[in-house]
Scaffold this motif. Sequence first.
Motif, PDB file in Angstrom:
ATOM      1  N   ILE A 364       1.355 -19.646   5.416  1.00 55.36           N
ATOM      2  CA  ILE A 364       1.652 -20.329   4.160  1.00 55.36           C
ATOM      3  C   ILE A 364       0.889 -21.661   4.129  1.00 55.36           C
ATOM      4  N   PRO A 365       0.148 -21.945   3.073  1.00 54.05           N
ATOM      5  CA  PRO A 365      -0.636 -23.190   3.017  1.00 54.05           C
ATOM      6  C   PRO A 365       0.254 -24.427   3.162  1.00 54.05           C
ATOM      7  N   ILE A 366      -0.217 -25.388   3.938  1.00 55.64           N
ATOM      8  CA  ILE A 366       0.537 -26.638   4.107  1.00 55.64           C
ATOM      9  C   ILE A 366       0.536 -27.425   2.801  1.00 55.64           C
ATOM     10  N   SER A 367      -0.627 -27.443   2.147  1.00 60.69           N
ATOM     11  CA  SER A 367      -0.757 -28.122   0.859  1.00 60.69           C
ATOM     12  C   SER A 367      -1.212 -27.104  -0.189  1.00 60.69           C
ATOM     13  N   ASN A 368      -0.606 -27.189  -1.376  1.00 58.48           N
ATOM     14  CA  ASN A 368      -0.935 -26.214  -2.422  1.00 58.48           C
ATOM     15  C   ASN A 368      -0.937 -26.924  -3.778  1.00 58.48           C
ATOM     16  N   ASP A 369      -1.734 -28.001  -3.866  1.00 55.56           N
ATOM     17  CA  ASP A 369      -1.693 -28.870  -5.045  1.00 55.56           C
ATOM     18  C   ASP A 369      -2.841 -28.658  -6.017  1.00 55.56           C
ATOM     19  N   GLU A 370      -3.781 -27.762  -5.690  1.00 50.98           N
ATOM     20  CA  GLU A 370      -4.924 -27.544  -6.566  1.00 50.98           C
ATOM     21  C   GLU A 370      -4.491 -26.763  -7.815  1.00 50.98           C
ATOM     22  N   PRO A 371      -5.290 -26.820  -8.897  1.00 49.25           N
ATOM     23  CA  PRO A 371      -4.953 -26.063 -10.111  1.00 49.25           C
ATOM     24  C   PRO A 371      -4.792 -24.566  -9.851  1.00 49.25           C
ATOM     25  N   VAL A 372      -5.610 -24.014  -8.923  1.00 52.11           N
ATOM     26  CA  VAL A 372      -5.411 -22.614  -8.523  1.00 52.11           C
ATOM     27  C   VAL A 372      -4.528 -22.608  -7.290  1.00 52.11           C
ATOM     28  N   LYS A 373      -3.310 -22.093  -7.430  1.00 53.78           N
ATOM     29  CA  LYS A 373      -2.375 -22.033  -6.313  1.00 53.78           C
ATOM     30  C   LYS A 373      -2.738 -20.856  -5.406  1.00 53.78           C
ATOM     31  N   LYS A 416      -8.800 -26.011 -17.099  1.00 57.19           N
ATOM     32  CA  LYS A 416      -8.567 -26.081 -18.537  1.00 57.19           C
ATOM     33  C   LYS A 416      -7.091 -25.910 -18.888  1.00 57.19           C
ATOM     34  N   LEU A 417      -6.380 -25.110 -18.070  1.00 63.43           N
ATOM     35  CA  LEU A 417      -4.986 -24.778 -18.397  1.00 63.43           C
ATOM     36  C   LEU A 417      -3.974 -25.480 -17.498  1.00 63.43           C
ATOM     37  N   LYS A 418      -4.406 -26.467 -16.733  1.00 65.35           N
ATOM     38  CA  LYS A 418      -3.518 -27.099 -15.762  1.00 65.35           C
ATOM     39  C   LYS A 418      -2.359 -27.852 -16.400  1.00 65.35           C
ATOM     40  N   ASP A 419      -2.500 -28.240 -17.660  1.00 67.18           N
ATOM     41  CA  ASP A 419      -1.423 -28.986 -18.318  1.00 67.18           C
ATOM     42  C   ASP A 419      -0.467 -28.084 -19.098  1.00 67.18           C
ATOM     43  N   GLU A 420      -0.684 -26.773 -19.040  1.00 69.00           N
ATOM     44  CA  GLU A 420       0.236 -25.855 -19.706  1.00 69.00           C
ATOM     45  C   GLU A 420       1.550 -25.807 -18.925  1.00 69.00           C
ATOM     46  N   PRO A 421       2.664 -26.187 -19.547  1.00 69.90           N
ATOM     47  CA  PRO A 421       3.927 -26.322 -18.802  1.00 69.90           C
ATOM     48  C   PRO A 421       4.542 -25.003 -18.351  1.00 69.90           C
ATOM     49  N   ASP A 422       4.190 -23.902 -19.012  1.00 69.75           N
ATOM     50  CA  ASP A 422       4.838 -22.615 -18.708  1.00 69.75           C
ATOM     51  C   ASP A 422       3.899 -21.622 -18.038  1.00 69.75           C
ATOM     52  N   LEU A 423       2.847 -22.129 -17.378  1.00 68.64           N
ATOM     53  CA  LEU A 423       1.851 -21.234 -16.799  1.00 68.64           C
ATOM     54  C   LEU A 423       1.339 -21.781 -15.471  1.00 68.64           C
ATOM     55  N   ILE A 424       1.151 -20.880 -14.503  1.00 70.94           N
ATOM     56  CA  ILE A 424       0.444 -21.258 -13.282  1.00 70.94           C
ATOM     57  C   ILE A 424      -0.634 -20.209 -12.997  1.00 70.94           C
ATOM     58  N   ILE A 425      -1.716 -20.649 -12.368  1.00 69.48           N
ATOM     59  CA  ILE A 425      -2.842 -19.793 -12.006  1.00 69.48           C
ATOM     60  C   ILE A 425      -2.832 -19.623 -10.490  1.00 69.48           C
TER      61      ILE A 425
END
Length: 496
Positions: A364-373, A416-425
């Motif tokens: 499991i990644p220690i850090s997972n803060d990038e726009p692509v999880k 482009k979609l990082k600020d969408e509140p109901d979506l993760i990539i």
Amino acid sequence: MKLLLCLTSFILLVFASDVLYYSNKDFVENISTQDLALVEFFAPWCEDCKRIDPLYEDAARILKNNDPPVSLIKVDCTVDTVTCVQYGAQHYPTFKVMRNGEVEDYTGPVTTAELVKNMKYMAGPASKELKTVEDVEKFLAHDDYSVIGFFRNNKSDLAKIYRKVADPVKLKVLFAHTTEQDIKNKYNYNNDIVLFQPKIYQNVYEEPIRKYDGEASTQKITEWIQKQSLGLCSERTNENAKRFKKPLFVVYYDVNFFLNKDHTIYWRNRVLEVAKKFHDAGKDVNFAISHHKTFEPELDLFGLTEKKNRKPVFVPRDKPVVTARDTRERKYVMSDEFSEENLAKFVNDVLEDRIEQYLLSDPIPISNDEPVKVAVARNFDEIVNKNEKDVLVEFYAPWCKQCTIFEPKYKELAEKLKDEPDLIIVKMDATTNELPKPYEYSKYPIIYFARKGNKNNPKLYLDILEIDGLIKFIAKESTNELKGYTRKGTMRKTEL
């Protein structure tokens, strides 16, 4: 001229085929002349179809000389689409058995030997009539499980039920029946159904001959034959693997009853010793032995192989290795060295849920803060399934050239979609992590969209791998409208 004749003869020889090709206009008329036929619905571009072609040709050559002959037929679904749609050919190849106007799926292995064997079974009587004791001895002189019905007469109720049960292709056993008194006297059975274990699989832990004592019903007899023909511990192969029920404990080593008999029997007896104890205790547990080389890809899923050139390579060991799947399809690996005591303990631990299931997973990644999880098998449930957002997930392979080309586009999409509140990539390496159900892949990269209220039914993305196309796909499928894009995927105008 001679050269031309030679070339013509050579071409005719090369392209001579015992497979029949039917089209839309003649299919119905031609198939009506066949008492029994196997039809392959194919597409010329299909790689599996190409691989099967020589096997299908060989089977056709053998079966045309069968008594009675069996025809093998092909229909090109890129040309004769009407016939393919009529018979439900939605993927390629699709095989259908057509017999006297009735149609059924062919679900057996597609090898020359299995095609010939299964179609011969279908062509002949499902149950062979035995007239003499010599007939019985000859019928039992092979390495397949056999069932014989000993009946008062062929019109008895049990004989009628038996005829409905007798399906050697489905049940993978040979069927015969008799009403002869000499045979019934010799074997001391009358109005009974009896299963005979082939000599090569016989052992001291189970009876080689077993009589059915249950209710005279098609379902009950079928279930009994299915279970008994696998015994306490049978050899599990690619051909019969689907017949083994869960929970299933598989012991892998160099299994070969013909070329390595003593070694095979030695280890199988160790397994049978344990299987017998659980059977006598009334536990519903299933055991099998499998050849480790045959099941290298499966062992790879359990972390019991090494990777070389991206292919699993079995790690040689002095003793067998053991895996298990429970009724929920969870996987387990026996970490202790093989012994009867350790196997029994492993079985009990799995049955009583005292052992952690095995997952092929990256850390499991220690850090997972990038726009692509980054998802791995061990956190996929948390990141995707339990997440109260819509999820776009890409499954990729590091060696895939198309994935490498697509990677910067996927990162740009996430930005482009990082600020969408109901979506993760999300992305996951499908070569080092086990894919959870219902996700499947046949190529890389492959992209799914899982809506937050319907995570068990993700939508597959089938368009070109471009940012605009993905945004339109997400905008259309999202549970709530995107903040930055309309339902049609066009960017919303920013108020000044």
